[in-house]
Design a protein around this motif. Structure first.
Motif, PDB file in Angstrom:
ATOM      1  N   ILE A 216       0.959  -1.326  -0.157  1.00 17.37           N
ATOM      2  CA  ILE A 216       0.063  -0.101  -0.169  1.00 17.37           C
ATOM      3  C   ILE A 216       0.971   1.337  -0.012  1.00 17.37           C
ATOM      4  CG2 ILE A 216      -1.923  -1.235   1.095  1.00 17.37           C
ATOM      5  CD1 ILE A 216      -1.004   0.390   3.944  1.00 17.37           C
ATOM      6  N   GLY A 217       2.017   1.086  -0.026  1.00 18.38           N
ATOM      7  CA  GLY A 217       3.046   2.118  -0.142  1.00 18.38           C
ATOM      8  C   GLY A 217       4.226   1.770  -0.462  1.00 18.38           C
ATOM      9  N   GLU A 218       5.430   2.648  -0.765  1.00 20.19           N
ATOM     10  CA  GLU A 218       6.738   2.238  -1.184  1.00 20.19           C
ATOM     11  C   GLU A 218       7.259   1.161  -0.090  1.00 20.19           C
ATOM     12  OE1 GLU A 218       9.530   4.867  -2.607  1.00 20.19           O
ATOM     13  OE2 GLU A 218       7.938   6.293  -3.262  1.00 20.19           O
ATOM     14  N   THR A 219       7.286   1.314   1.167  1.00 15.27           N
ATOM     15  CA  THR A 219       7.684   0.396   2.127  1.00 15.27           C
ATOM     16  C   THR A 219       6.558  -0.212   3.084  1.00 15.27           C
ATOM     17  OG1 THR A 219       8.106   2.129   3.714  1.00 15.27           O
ATOM     18  CG2 THR A 219       9.753   1.479   2.218  1.00 15.27           C
ATOM     19  N   LEU A 220       5.259   0.068   2.791  1.00 19.89           N
ATOM     20  CA  LEU A 220       4.106  -0.175   3.676  1.00 19.89           C
ATOM     21  C   LEU A 220       3.264  -1.460   2.992  1.00 19.89           C
ATOM     22  CD1 LEU A 220       2.728   3.139   5.093  1.00 19.89           C
ATOM     23  CD2 LEU A 220       4.206   1.129   6.269  1.00 19.89           C
ATOM     24  N   TYR A 221       3.020  -2.069   3.819  1.00 14.79           N
ATOM     25  CA  TYR A 221       1.908  -3.205   3.278  1.00 14.79           C
ATOM     26  C   TYR A 221       0.861  -3.301   4.203  1.00 14.79           C
ATOM     27  CZ  TYR A 221       5.398  -4.929   0.021  1.00 14.79           C
ATOM     28  OH  TYR A 221       6.394  -5.016  -0.894  1.00 14.79           O
ATOM     29  N   LEU A 222      -0.126  -4.137   3.891  1.00 16.54           N
ATOM     30  CA  LEU A 222      -1.270  -4.572   4.744  1.00 16.54           C
ATOM     31  C   LEU A 222      -1.086  -6.283   4.881  1.00 16.54           C
ATOM     32  CD1 LEU A 222      -4.826  -3.137   3.668  1.00 16.54           C
ATOM     33  CD2 LEU A 222      -3.409  -2.612   5.697  1.00 16.54           C
ATOM     34  N   GLY A 223      -1.067  -6.490   6.205  1.00 15.97           N
ATOM     35  CA  GLY A 223      -1.055  -7.995   6.549  1.00 15.97           C
ATOM     36  C   GLY A 223      -2.322  -8.542   6.252  1.00 15.97           C
ATOM     37  N   PRO A 224      -2.695 -10.199   6.484  1.00 19.94           N
ATOM     38  CA  PRO A 224      -3.775 -10.727   6.221  1.00 19.94           C
ATOM     39  C   PRO A 224      -4.688  -9.900   7.159  1.00 19.94           C
ATOM     40  CG  PRO A 224      -2.062 -11.945   7.454  1.00 19.94           C
ATOM     41  CD  PRO A 224      -1.365 -10.739   7.129  1.00 19.94           C
ATOM     42  N   SER A 225      -5.922  -9.982   6.830  1.00 16.62           N
ATOM     43  CA  SER A 225      -7.190  -9.466   7.361  1.00 16.62           C
ATOM     44  C   SER A 225      -7.897 -10.635   8.161  1.00 16.62           C
ATOM     45  CB  SER A 225      -8.121  -8.645   6.472  1.00 16.62           C
ATOM     46  OG  SER A 225      -8.804  -9.708   5.480  1.00 16.62           O
ATOM     47  N   GLY A 226      -7.776 -11.909   7.554  1.00 12.95           N
ATOM     48  CA  GLY A 226      -8.511 -12.931   7.846  1.00 12.95           C
ATOM     49  C   GLY A 226     -10.002 -13.049   7.249  1.00 12.95           C
ATOM     50  N   VAL A 227     -10.560 -11.903   6.412  1.00 11.92           N
ATOM     51  CA  VAL A 227     -11.631 -12.047   5.651  1.00 11.92           C
ATOM     52  C   VAL A 227     -11.513 -12.342   4.174  1.00 11.92           C
ATOM     53  CG1 VAL A 227     -12.940 -11.284   7.665  1.00 11.92           C
ATOM     54  CG2 VAL A 227     -11.942  -9.527   6.061  1.00 11.92           C
ATOM     55  N   ALA A 228     -12.570 -11.948   3.505  1.00 16.69           N
ATOM     56  CA  ALA A 228     -12.662 -12.320   2.212  1.00 16.69           C
ATOM     57  C   ALA A 228     -11.447 -11.646   1.196  1.00 16.69           C
ATOM     58  CB  ALA A 228     -13.941 -12.058   1.531  1.00 16.69           C
ATOM     59  N   ASP A 229     -11.035 -10.226   1.556  1.00 16.70           N
ATOM     60  CA  ASP A 229     -10.188  -9.576   0.827  1.00 16.70           C
ATOM     61  C   ASP A 229      -8.796 -10.033   0.632  1.00 16.70           C
ATOM     62  OD1 ASP A 229      -9.971  -8.857   3.562  1.00 16.70           O
ATOM     63  OD2 ASP A 229      -8.484  -7.494   3.024  1.00 16.70           O
ATOM     64  N   ASP A 230      -8.477 -11.060   1.713  1.00 18.07           N
ATOM     65  CA  ASP A 230      -7.300 -11.995   1.361  1.00 18.07           C
ATOM     66  C   ASP A 230      -7.218 -12.847   0.475  1.00 18.07           C
ATOM     67  OD1 ASP A 230      -6.316 -10.756   3.790  1.00 18.07           O
ATOM     68  OD2 ASP A 230      -6.476 -12.655   4.885  1.00 18.07           O
ATOM     69  N   TYR A 231      -8.526 -13.272  -0.080  1.00 12.04           N
ATOM     70  CA  TYR A 231      -8.662 -14.342  -1.257  1.00 12.04           C
ATOM     71  C   TYR A 231      -8.960 -13.751  -2.683  1.00 12.04           C
ATOM     72  CZ  TYR A 231      -8.741 -16.963   3.242  1.00 12.04           C
ATOM     73  OH  TYR A 231      -8.518 -17.632   4.580  1.00 12.04           O
ATOM     74  N   ILE A 232      -9.112 -12.635  -2.690  1.00 13.44           N
ATOM     75  CA  ILE A 232      -9.486 -12.082  -4.110  1.00 13.44           C
ATOM     76  C   ILE A 232      -8.200 -12.371  -5.066  1.00 13.44           C
ATOM     77  CG2 ILE A 232     -10.153 -10.293  -5.566  1.00 13.44           C
ATOM     78  CD1 ILE A 232     -11.372  -9.196  -2.882  1.00 13.44           C
ATOM     79  N   ASN A 233      -8.457 -13.107  -5.968  1.00  8.88           N
ATOM     80  CA  ASN A 233      -7.291 -13.489  -6.780  1.00  8.88           C
ATOM     81  C   ASN A 233      -7.015 -12.251  -7.996  1.00  8.88           C
ATOM     82  OD1 ASN A 233      -6.303 -15.996  -6.237  1.00  8.88           O
ATOM     83  ND2 ASN A 233      -8.392 -16.688  -6.986  1.00  8.88           N
ATOM     84  N   HIS A 234      -5.736 -12.389  -8.695  1.00 15.26           N
ATOM     85  CA  HIS A 234      -5.545 -11.702  -9.796  1.00 15.26           C
ATOM     86  C   HIS A 234      -6.239 -11.987 -10.913  1.00 15.26           C
ATOM     87  CE1 HIS A 234      -3.062  -9.345 -12.660  1.00 15.26           C
ATOM     88  NE2 HIS A 234      -3.025 -10.508 -13.476  1.00 15.26           N
ATOM     89  N   SER A 235      -6.643 -10.785 -12.031  1.00 13.18           N
ATOM     90  CA  SER A 235      -6.791 -11.128 -13.243  1.00 13.18           C
ATOM     91  C   SER A 235      -6.238  -9.854 -14.085  1.00 13.18           C
ATOM     92  CB  SER A 235      -8.296 -11.043 -13.530  1.00 13.18           C
ATOM     93  OG  SER A 235      -8.284 -11.392 -14.879  1.00 13.18           O
ATOM     94  N   CYS A 236      -5.794 -10.360 -15.256  1.00 20.59           N
ATOM     95  CA  CYS A 236      -5.240  -9.262 -16.157  1.00 20.59           C
ATOM     96  C   CYS A 236      -6.514  -8.613 -16.926  1.00 20.59           C
ATOM     97  CB  CYS A 236      -4.343  -9.857 -17.264  1.00 20.59           C
ATOM     98  SG  CYS A 236      -2.843 -10.752 -16.751  1.00 20.59           S
ATOM     99  N   GLN A 237      -7.703  -9.108 -16.681  1.00 22.74           N
ATOM    100  CA  GLN A 237      -8.955  -8.491 -17.217  1.00 22.74           C
ATOM    101  C   GLN A 237      -9.881  -8.495 -16.040  1.00 22.74           C
ATOM    102  OE1 GLN A 237     -10.742 -10.448 -20.602  1.00 22.74           O
ATOM    103  NE2 GLN A 237     -10.405  -8.488 -21.848  1.00 22.74           N
ATOM    104  N   PRO A 238      -9.459  -7.857 -14.901  1.00 30.71           N
ATOM    105  CA  PRO A 238     -10.171  -7.760 -13.645  1.00 30.71           C
ATOM    106  C   PRO A 238     -11.790  -7.485 -13.935  1.00 30.71           C
ATOM    107  CG  PRO A 238      -9.018  -6.082 -13.674  1.00 30.71           C
ATOM    108  CD  PRO A 238      -8.480  -6.624 -14.870  1.00 30.71           C
ATOM    109  N   ASN A 239     -12.682  -7.848 -12.768  1.00 32.96           N
ATOM    110  CA  ASN A 239     -14.008  -7.164 -12.729  1.00 32.96           C
ATOM    111  C   ASN A 239     -14.005  -6.222 -11.583  1.00 32.96           C
ATOM    112  OD1 ASN A 239     -14.103  -8.995 -10.690  1.00 32.96           O
ATOM    113  ND2 ASN A 239     -15.583 -10.325 -11.443  1.00 32.96           N
ATOM    114  N   SER A 240     -12.933  -6.061 -10.986  1.00 29.24           N
ATOM    115  CA  SER A 240     -12.937  -4.913 -10.062  1.00 29.24           C
ATOM    116  C   SER A 240     -11.633  -4.259  -9.844  1.00 29.24           C
ATOM    117  CB  SER A 240     -13.356  -5.474  -8.563  1.00 29.24           C
ATOM    118  OG  SER A 240     -12.377  -6.353  -8.259  1.00 29.24           O
TER     119      SER A 240
END
Ligand SMILES: [Zn+2]
Length: 151
Positions: free
Chosen positions: A49-73
């Motif tokens: 989320i920043g040059e040296t900043l990250y969000l760690g695991p939330s334990g809810v659905a946002d952790d599991y959203i996969n990548h797509s090169c043609q995403p729907n979100s």
């Protein structure tokens, strides 16, 4: 909650729409502990989320959203994910990881999104061709917009 988690045909678990979601609707706000890069377990769920900043695991659905090169979100600067088009119930939710990842030493990983314009490898934003960078511009986290497209 608009999402539920189950096995994805693409990669491990995925997040799916539990109800129809209209274009432009917010889907989920990413959350989790804010970590410095040195504190991140890169084998666990994380979001840059920043040059040296990250969000760690939330334990809810946002952790599991996969990548797509043609995403729907996608993001619109902040950490809320919005629908880029109408999404049907039980459709897998995806976003483009290159709108958040920008590490010089990130070697990328093979993409299995299966979209017609799949880039083959998920890379840091800085390592994308310029035309792809331009296309992703509206979906970038704000630290990347500020860095690459300053006003
Ligand atoms: Zn792909």
């Amino acid at each position: 909650m608009k999402l539920y988690v189950r096995q994805s045909s693409q990669h491990g678990s995925g997040a799916f729409a539990s109800e129809p979601i209209h274009e432009g609707e917010p889907i989920i706000v990413f959350s989790g502990p804010v970590l410095h890069r040195s504190e991140v377990d890169f084998d666990d769920y994380h979001l840059q989320i920043g040059e040296t900043l990250y969000l760690g695991p939330s334990g809810v659905a946002d952790d599991y959203i996969n990548h797509s090169c043609q995403p729907n979100s996608g993001f619109r600067g902040g950490l809320t994910l919005y629908a880029l088009r109408d999404i049907e119930a039980d459709e897998e939710i995806t976003w483009d990881y290159s709108t958040a990842i920008d590490e010089e030493d990130f070697g990328g990983f093979p993409c299995a999104c299966g979209s017609s314009d799949c880039r083959g490898v998920v890379r840091s934003f800085r390592h994308l061709p310029q035309d792809v960078q331009q296309r992703l511009r509206p979906l970038l986290l704000s630290y990347l917009s500020d860095r690459y497209f300053p006003h």
